[in-house]
Every structure is written in C-alpha cells, then in structure tokens.
Design a protein around this motif. Structure first.
Motif, PDB file in Angstrom:
ATOM      1  N   LEU A 123       0.867  -1.175   0.000  1.00  0.00           N
ATOM      2  CA  LEU A 123       0.000   0.000   0.000  1.00  0.00           C
ATOM      3  C   LEU A 123       0.904   1.225   0.000  1.00  0.00           C
ATOM      4  O   LEU A 123       1.575   1.514   0.998  1.00  0.00           O
ATOM      5  CB  LEU A 123      -0.905  -0.005   1.237  1.00  0.00           C
ATOM      6  N   LEU A 124       0.941   1.913  -1.112  1.00  0.00           N
ATOM      7  CA  LEU A 124       1.890   3.011  -1.304  1.00  0.00           C
ATOM      8  C   LEU A 124       1.331   4.319  -0.743  1.00  0.00           C
ATOM      9  O   LEU A 124       0.119   4.459  -0.535  1.00  0.00           O
ATOM     10  CB  LEU A 124       2.215   3.140  -2.784  1.00  0.00           C
ATOM     11  N   PRO A 125       2.212   5.297  -0.479  1.00  0.00           N
ATOM     12  CA  PRO A 125       1.750   6.556   0.129  1.00  0.00           C
ATOM     13  C   PRO A 125       0.643   7.266  -0.640  1.00  0.00           C
ATOM     14  O   PRO A 125      -0.169   7.979  -0.041  1.00  0.00           O
ATOM     15  CB  PRO A 125       3.032   7.395   0.187  1.00  0.00           C
ATOM     16  N   ASP A 126       0.588   7.092  -1.946  1.00  0.00           N
ATOM     17  CA  ASP A 126      -0.456   7.772  -2.730  1.00  0.00           C
ATOM     18  C   ASP A 126      -1.772   6.988  -2.769  1.00  0.00           C
ATOM     19  O   ASP A 126      -2.718   7.388  -3.447  1.00  0.00           O
ATOM     20  CB  ASP A 126       0.042   8.040  -4.150  1.00  0.00           C
ATOM     21  N   GLY A 127      -1.826   5.867  -2.038  1.00  0.00           N
ATOM     22  CA  GLY A 127      -3.043   5.068  -1.997  1.00  0.00           C
ATOM     23  C   GLY A 127      -3.111   3.955  -3.020  1.00  0.00           C
ATOM     24  O   GLY A 127      -4.010   3.111  -2.961  1.00  0.00           O
ATOM     25  N   SER A 128      -2.178   3.931  -3.951  1.00  0.00           N
ATOM     26  CA  SER A 128      -2.150   2.850  -4.944  1.00  0.00           C
ATOM     27  C   SER A 128      -1.524   1.603  -4.328  1.00  0.00           C
ATOM     28  O   SER A 128      -0.928   1.650  -3.237  1.00  0.00           O
ATOM     29  CB  SER A 128      -1.363   3.294  -6.182  1.00  0.00           C
ATOM     30  N   THR A 129      -1.648   0.487  -5.017  1.00  0.00           N
ATOM     31  CA  THR A 129      -1.096  -0.771  -4.532  1.00  0.00           C
ATOM     32  C   THR A 129      -0.186  -1.387  -5.588  1.00  0.00           C
ATOM     33  O   THR A 129      -0.309  -1.099  -6.782  1.00  0.00           O
ATOM     34  CB  THR A 129      -2.210  -1.771  -4.179  1.00  0.00           C
ATOM     35  N   ALA A 130       0.718  -2.243  -5.127  1.00  0.00           N
ATOM     36  CA  ALA A 130       1.639  -2.934  -6.024  1.00  0.00           C
ATOM     37  C   ALA A 130       1.826  -4.356  -5.525  1.00  0.00           C
ATOM     38  O   ALA A 130       1.923  -4.590  -4.312  1.00  0.00           O
ATOM     39  CB  ALA A 130       2.994  -2.208  -6.084  1.00  0.00           C
ATOM     40  N   GLY A 131       1.853  -5.301  -6.445  1.00  0.00           N
ATOM     41  CA  GLY A 131       1.990  -6.700  -6.083  1.00  0.00           C
ATOM     42  C   GLY A 131       3.419  -7.183  -6.109  1.00  0.00           C
ATOM     43  O   GLY A 131       4.363  -6.439  -6.403  1.00  0.00           O
TER      44      GLY A 131
END
Length: 253
Positions: A123-131
């Motif tokens: 869960l990245l600071p900008d609210g996006s996600t990465a797998g």
C-alpha cells in the motif's frame, strides 16, 4: 460460546496513528456464525503516545511493556490471546474484506494444516497498490517448501510472514517469534514450515503499508553483517526442527 480468532498487533509510537485504519479493516471482516475476533494491541514501550489511537471497543485489549522489538511485543501479547487461532496484523497494515474468513476456512477444513498465508499488496503513500512476483500456487504448502525457496532466493520467502494465520497452540509450541532485531516473523514462518503443512490463498489478504518511518526502511535493516547473522540463525533453527522430526499434527508413538 463463540469460538475466537485473536488478532495480535505490535505497535510503537510512530506507527500508532495508523491503528484506526487497521481497526476499520477489522470491523469490515465477516466471520461464520459462532466465530468472533478480539484484538490484542501490545505497545513496544510505555509511552503516552499510543493509547490515544487505541479504539474504544470491548473487543480490544491494550497492553504496554518495556521495549524489545516487535517480536517481543507480539510474544508478550500471547498472554492475552485466548482463542484457537492467532492472526498477525501490524499496526500500519490493513486486512482486505474476507481475509479472516478465508484463513479460517482453510484451517478448519483440514486439521493437518498448521498455518495459512495469503497474497499481499504494498500500500503506497499515494493510496495505490503494487503486487509481488513469485507467489506460489494457491493451496497447500508442504513442509520445507518455504525454507527451500527462501534459501535459493537470497533469503526471500515466496509468502509474506505478515499475512500469517496460525493455530495458537502450535505458535506457543514454537516459542512465538524469534529473539532477533529484525526478521523475527520470517524466522517464525520458516520454523512453522519445518514442522507443519500450510496454506496459501491467492486472494489478497493484506495491504502492507509502505511509509518512511517503518522499521524495514531503516539502513540498519539491510546492514550486511547483521542480515547475514540473522539469516544464519533463522536457517539453523528451521533445519534443526526438521532434523529432529517433530511434526504437527503430532505423530503417534
């Protein structure tokens, strides 16, 4: 009487501000009839900075203790973990809807499984996600599979220890988390994999927050000499458990 899953969270002052979001993710969990969750929050320290962020909910227990790192805090929290299962939730992370029910279903349907993990997303600071690449196939994880992968991939497991759901008695039998300055959760995961089959769910079971103040972002976490020492001890413990042949479930005789 309801059967119980105990959520265990270690927290220190810098991460306390994320507790309300973790709580919201817990409140969104739906469990089968006859099941409930309780949440044990253990501060790694005795400051006045964590308590204001602890939710006012009868299902939540808050305790403090002298600082010793997240592994010590989680293990101390087990004094108040009176359920059949323990679920790890770091203070800065969140559980997606359905995560608890999926873990529970896996272990309730197969008594030979000792623990479960699931897919995690950053869960990245900008609210996006990465797998992450390299997830195993969904389903059972055989003994030593995580240890073998970890050993062959620069000490990186194919399942995330922060997603762990485990039988409480098995967790206690292994002594809780390792007494290490970091990688204490990886050490527990590999010990579990040495003695018991596990489960992996391909559905997202954790949002793992990335932020500037987290412990894994500090230079000391990647210090080469310390990292090598930690991994040596983690591997030695897992292999010793495998060598002596103790298993879950216990074998007759």
């Amino acid at each position: 009487m309801s059967r119980r899953i105990v959520i265990v969270t270690a927290v220190h002052a810098p991460s306390a501000r994320f507790l309300p979001e973790a709580y919201d993710s817990l409140r969104a969990q739906e469990l089968p009839a006859g099941w409930e969750w309780t949440w044990v929050i253990q501060e790694d320290g005795t400051t006045d900075e964590v308590a204001p962020h602890v939710p006012d909910d009868e299902r939540v227990t808050f305790r403090q203790g002298r600082p010793g790192g997240p592994g010590v805090a989680r293990t101390m929290a087990l004094a108040h973990a009176d359920g059949e299962y323990v679920k790890i939730l770091d203070a800065d992370d969140q559980l997606p809807p359905g995560a608890l029910a999926r873990d529970l279903a896996a272990l309730e349907s197969d008594p030979t499984l000792g623990w479960a993990t699931s897919r995690a997303l950053d869960l990245l600071p900008d609210g996006s996600t990465a797998g992450f690449p390299g997830d195993p196939e969904p389903g059972p994880i055989e003994r030593r599979a995580v240890l073998d992968y970890w050993s062959a991939h620069d000490y990186r497991a194919q399942v995330h220890p922060a997603t762990l759901f485990v039988r409480r008695d098995l967790l206690l039998a292994l002594g809780g988390w390792m007494a290490l300055p970091a990688s204490e959760d990886t050490g527990l995961l590999l010990a579990l994999n040495s003695v018991a089959r596990g489960w992996f769910s391909a559905e997202v079971g954790l949002l793992y927050r990335k932020w500037e103040g987290q412990a894994t972002s500090r230079p000391s976490h990647t210090d080469t000499a310390e990292r090598e020492a930690r991994m040596t001890v983690v591997a030695a413990r897992a292999r010793a458990l495998a060598h002596y042949g103790w298993r879950y479930p216990a074998q007759p005789g």
